[in-house]
Design an enzyme around this catalytic site. Structure first.
Site, mmCIF file in Angstrom:
data_model
loop_
_atom_site.group_PDB
_atom_site.id
_atom_site.type_symbol
_atom_site.label_atom_id
_atom_site.label_comp_id
_atom_site.label_asym_id
_atom_site.label_seq_id
_atom_site.Cartn_x
_atom_site.Cartn_y
_atom_site.Cartn_z
ATOM 1 N N ARG A 85 -0.723 15.442 13.221
ATOM 2 C CA ARG A 85 0.133 14.944 12.137
ATOM 3 C C ARG A 85 0.629 16.138 11.318
ATOM 4 O O ARG A 85 0.092 16.454 10.266
ATOM 5 C CB ARG A 85 -0.627 13.934 11.262
ATOM 6 C CG ARG A 85 -0.959 12.658 11.998
ATOM 7 C CD ARG A 85 -1.628 11.615 11.119
ATOM 8 N NE ARG A 85 -0.709 10.956 10.205
ATOM 9 C CZ ARG A 85 -1.028 9.888 9.465
ATOM 10 N NH1 ARG A 85 -2.239 9.365 9.556
ATOM 11 N NH2 ARG A 85 -0.152 9.342 8.647
ATOM 12 N N LYS A 139 0.832 -1.217 0.000
ATOM 13 C CA LYS A 139 0.000 0.000 0.000
ATOM 14 C C LYS A 139 0.859 1.257 0.000
ATOM 15 O O LYS A 139 0.660 2.155 -0.823
ATOM 16 C CB LYS A 139 -0.910 0.015 1.242
ATOM 17 C CG LYS A 139 -1.580 1.367 1.484
ATOM 18 C CD LYS A 139 -2.451 1.386 2.717
ATOM 19 C CE LYS A 139 -1.793 1.850 3.976
ATOM 20 N NZ LYS A 139 -1.678 3.298 4.194
ATOM 21 N N ASN A 140 1.796 1.351 0.934
ATOM 22 C CA ASN A 140 2.505 2.621 1.092
ATOM 23 C C ASN A 140 3.490 2.895 -0.039
ATOM 24 O O ASN A 140 3.914 4.039 -0.223
ATOM 25 C CB ASN A 140 3.160 2.710 2.478
ATOM 26 C CG ASN A 140 2.094 2.887 3.558
ATOM 27 O OD1 ASN A 140 0.942 3.218 3.257
ATOM 28 N ND2 ASN A 140 2.455 2.650 4.806
ATOM 29 N N ASP A 164 3.539 0.440 12.232
ATOM 30 C CA ASP A 164 2.327 -0.099 11.608
ATOM 31 C C ASP A 164 2.070 -1.558 11.985
ATOM 32 O O ASP A 164 1.067 -2.139 11.565
ATOM 33 C CB ASP A 164 2.389 0.065 10.082
ATOM 34 C CG ASP A 164 2.373 1.532 9.674
ATOM 35 O OD1 ASP A 164 1.980 2.368 10.509
ATOM 36 O OD2 ASP A 164 2.765 1.842 8.533
ATOM 37 N N ARG A 211 -4.161 10.112 3.722
ATOM 38 C CA ARG A 211 -2.943 10.858 3.985
ATOM 39 C C ARG A 211 -2.129 11.105 2.716
ATOM 40 O O ARG A 211 -1.643 12.197 2.465
ATOM 41 C CB ARG A 211 -2.111 10.020 4.977
ATOM 42 C CG ARG A 211 -1.026 10.780 5.675
ATOM 43 C CD ARG A 211 -1.643 11.655 6.728
ATOM 44 N NE ARG A 211 -0.711 12.650 7.186
ATOM 45 C CZ ARG A 211 -1.085 13.785 7.733
ATOM 46 N NH1 ARG A 211 -2.344 14.079 7.903
ATOM 47 N NH2 ARG A 211 -0.189 14.648 8.135
ATOM 48 N N CYS A 260 -5.331 8.045 9.058
ATOM 49 C CA CYS A 260 -5.572 7.560 10.423
ATOM 50 C C CYS A 260 -5.313 8.678 11.426
ATOM 51 O O CYS A 260 -4.440 9.513 11.227
ATOM 52 C CB CYS A 260 -4.666 6.371 10.725
ATOM 53 S SG CYS A 260 -5.015 4.926 9.719
ATOM 54 N N ARG A 265 -9.071 0.058 3.679
ATOM 55 C CA ARG A 265 -8.137 1.008 3.053
ATOM 56 C C ARG A 265 -6.806 0.327 2.739
ATOM 57 O O ARG A 265 -6.066 0.791 1.880
ATOM 58 C CB ARG A 265 -7.859 2.176 4.009
ATOM 59 C CG ARG A 265 -8.988 3.158 4.128
ATOM 60 C CD ARG A 265 -8.581 4.335 4.990
ATOM 61 N NE ARG A 265 -7.226 4.730 4.679
ATOM 62 C CZ ARG A 265 -6.319 5.133 5.565
ATOM 63 N NH1 ARG A 265 -6.626 5.235 6.833
ATOM 64 N NH2 ARG A 265 -5.107 5.457 5.189
HETATM 65 N N1 EPU Z 1 6.252 14.471 11.459
HETATM 66 C C1 EPU Z 1 6.401 15.787 11.801
HETATM 67 N N2 EPU Z 1 6.436 16.718 10.794
HETATM 68 C C2 EPU Z 1 6.313 16.370 9.492
HETATM 69 C C3 EPU Z 1 6.139 15.025 9.153
HETATM 70 C C4 EPU Z 1 6.109 14.077 10.161
HETATM 71 O O1 EPU Z 1 6.515 16.126 12.977
HETATM 72 O O2 EPU Z 1 6.344 17.271 8.638
HETATM 73 C C5 EPU Z 1 6.235 13.442 12.522
HETATM 74 C C6 EPU Z 1 4.888 12.741 12.627
HETATM 75 O O3 EPU Z 1 3.980 13.478 13.429
HETATM 76 C C7 EPU Z 1 5.288 11.402 13.225
HETATM 77 C C8 EPU Z 1 6.671 11.135 12.607
HETATM 78 O O4 EPU Z 1 7.154 12.420 12.172
HETATM 79 O O5 EPU Z 1 5.412 11.533 14.615
HETATM 80 C C9 EPU Z 1 6.696 10.186 11.443
HETATM 81 O O6 EPU Z 1 5.737 10.563 10.476
HETATM 82 P P1 EPU Z 1 5.891 10.216 8.926
HETATM 83 O O7 EPU Z 1 5.904 11.475 8.174
HETATM 84 O O8 EPU Z 1 7.024 9.254 8.751
HETATM 85 O O9 EPU Z 1 4.531 9.447 8.640
HETATM 86 P P2 EPU Z 1 3.624 9.530 7.339
HETATM 87 O O10 EPU Z 1 4.482 9.708 6.144
HETATM 88 O O11 EPU Z 1 2.490 10.460 7.568
HETATM 89 C C10 EPU Z 1 3.795 6.984 6.774
HETATM 90 C C11 EPU Z 1 2.847 5.852 6.555
HETATM 91 C C12 EPU Z 1 2.203 5.459 7.874
HETATM 92 C C13 EPU Z 1 3.294 5.077 8.865
HETATM 93 C C14 EPU Z 1 4.341 6.201 8.981
HETATM 94 C C15 EPU Z 1 5.530 5.812 9.835
HETATM 95 C C16 EPU Z 1 2.103 6.236 4.312
HETATM 96 C C17 EPU Z 1 1.017 6.661 3.402
HETATM 97 N N3 EPU Z 1 1.827 6.288 5.607
HETATM 98 O O12 EPU Z 1 3.032 8.050 7.313
HETATM 99 O O13 EPU Z 1 1.434 4.307 7.587
HETATM 100 O O14 EPU Z 1 2.739 4.852 10.140
HETATM 101 O O15 EPU Z 1 4.822 6.551 7.674
HETATM 102 O O16 EPU Z 1 6.164 4.686 9.322
HETATM 103 O O17 EPU Z 1 3.175 5.837 3.860
HETATM 104 C C18 EPU Z 1 -0.342 2.794 7.797
HETATM 105 O O18 EPU Z 1 0.013 2.287 6.719
HETATM 106 O O19 EPU Z 1 -1.177 2.270 8.568
HETATM 107 C C19 EPU Z 1 0.236 4.086 8.189
HETATM 108 C C20 EPU Z 1 -0.330 4.881 9.072
#
Ligand code: EPU
Length: 428
Positions: free
Chosen positions: A122, A22-23, A305, A93, A117, A397
């Protein structure tokens, strides 16, 4: 309003094939907007997040052709919009990957604040910082984020924390910037490597993906091409946990065992047998589950995850385990649901103390988010009696054909449709 109904206590046995990640899919499909020709993407998972991304591509003016059940062809040549429809963007997201993609293509992008989620706050400050350093200006109007750049120029970007999303967005914008971009403290997840491999296949010049320094030399043209998405690490991990929870014996096919190492290591600590093959793992449990501690970390650490799914196993184990959530501020909302099934878990901020209770009892519960929902399914499969899971749209999803795959492994799980008016009647 549909739900899953599970009669638990059946040992899972047999073989299951894992779908595309997915990701990775939700990053690679938006990345096709950067191409100058059609991109044929294979091993695409059939899940609702992917449908939303393809719908967005269609709204932007891209040609979207479904070739077969797992292959889609995106033709970005006639994209004529840089604005992502809010109602689509809000449901997930990864819609914010169109910021990097459209900036790279059109030098401008409009996207509403993305959904996904609910793990507390976020923020997207790191995305903005990275894109600004490439020359983009941004603003917020009527709830829409607008980005614009006269020109994108390669730059040095240092992230304050490891962020998958910010790494993806900066990679996408940098691919067609002038000169060299260096991303430091980059995310190293398998889907980051997959995105880089896709972009390099169609003509980008990206080095270092999979390490914490990624170097991107901008190019002026990206051709189309064919690319196959990697298998889903978390879907595989979820079936590994389900096999372990039910004392089962399952061969999980179409995986990259290297991506599963942190999950395999934890399961082995808990007394689960994991045998690795070239592109499969066999997961078996005969004895009791042992307690252990889990700390989530960015890759190659234990994935956040998989945190809810492993917590279910710890409930079924003997002894006290500690789970430390180090990625998200608030990823223990599902604990309340597990308690309904007899779990004994105390949460203090980002730490959960799990007293193993040996067994869980079926109950009506909710999927509070995607992986929490997967955890409820595992709990229901292992529990005595009958479990009903509401709000399963979260689960759908990210998991392709969950009911069919589990049924083939011997689970007693059904998806039932309850008309909305019946829900209303119950509530009155
Ligand atoms: N963060 C910040 N500022 C930013 C971006 C992130 O403070 O500008 C913080 C977030 O609040 C969090 C941490 O950094 O505490 C990591 O966030 P990240 O940006 O890595 O997460 P994401 O890109 O929003 C993706 C996956 C998530 C997975 C996370 C961590 C996708 C679409 N989503 O989210 O997947 O939990 O990386 O590995 O790739 C899932 O598949 O169930 C899912 C939630």
């Amino acid at each position: 309003m549909d739900k899953f109904v599970i009669n638990g206590g059946k040992r899972l046995q047999g073989e299951v094939t894992i779908s595309g990640a997915k990701n990775a899919a939700v990053a690679i499909l938006p990345a096709t907007v950067l191409a100058d020709g059609p991109c044929r993407i294979e091993n695409v998972p059939n899940i609702s997040d992917v449908s939303v991304i393809t719908e967005i591509l269609y709204h932007l003016g891209a040609g979207v052709r479904v070739i077969n059940k797992t292959t889609v062809e995106i033709d970005p040549r006639h994209i004529n919009s840089y604005s992502v429809p809010s109602e689509l963007a809000r449901s997930m997201r990864a819609s914010y990957y169109f910021i990097g993609g459209l900036l790279g293509r059109e030098r401008r992008a409009r996207v509403t604040m993305p959904g996904g989620c609910d793990f507390g706050v976020r923020p997207i400050d790191q995305h903005i910082k990275g894109l600004e350093s490439l020359g983009a200006k941004w603003g917020m109007e009527h709830g829409m984020l607008s980005f614009e750049a006269q020109e994108l120029v390669g730059s040095q970007v240092y992230f304050d924390m490891v962020s998958v999303g910010a790494t993806v967005n900066v990679m996408l914008a940098a691919v067609k910037a002038r000169g060299l971009t260096v991303i430091e403290n980059a995310a190293r997840e398998p889907h980051i490597v997959d995105l880089a491999n896709f972009l390099n296949t169609i003509g980008a010049d990206i080095m270092g993906a999979g390490t914490d320094v990624i170097k991107i030399r901008g190019v002026s043209h990206l051709a189309g091409g064919t690319y196959s998405i990697i298998p889903d690490q978390i879907e595989a991990g979820t079936y590994m946990a389900a096999a372990a929870a039910t004392g089962g014996d399952v061969l999980i096919r179409n995986v990259i065992p290297k991506h599963l190492e942190s999950i395999t290591a934890k399961l082995e600590e808990m007394g689960v047998e994991v045998e690795e093959y070239d592109d499969a793992v066999r997961v078996r449990r005969a004895g009791p589950l042992q307690r252990t501690n889990v700390k989530t970390q960015p890759h190659p650490g234990f994935p956040t995850d998989m945190q809810p799914q492993i917590t279910v196993l710890l409930c079924l184990a003997q002894g006290t385990s500690i789970v430390a959530e180090n990625v998200w501020d608030n990823r223990f909302k599902y604990v309340e649901e597990l308690r309904r099934m007899g779990a004994n878990i105390q949460v203090d901020g980002k730490i959960a103390v799990v007293e193993g209770v040996g067994k869980l009892l079926g109950a009506p519960v909710r999927a509070v988010d995607l992986r929490a929902g997967a955890a409820m399914v595992i709990a229901g499969l292992a529990a005595e009696d009958h479990t009903e899971i509401d709000d399963i749209y979260h689960i759908e999803r990210g998991y392709e054909n969950l009911v069919e795959k589990l049924t083939r492994l011997g689970a007693d799980i059904r998806r039932i449709h309850i008309p909305d008016d019946l829900y209303l009647a119950k509530a009155l």
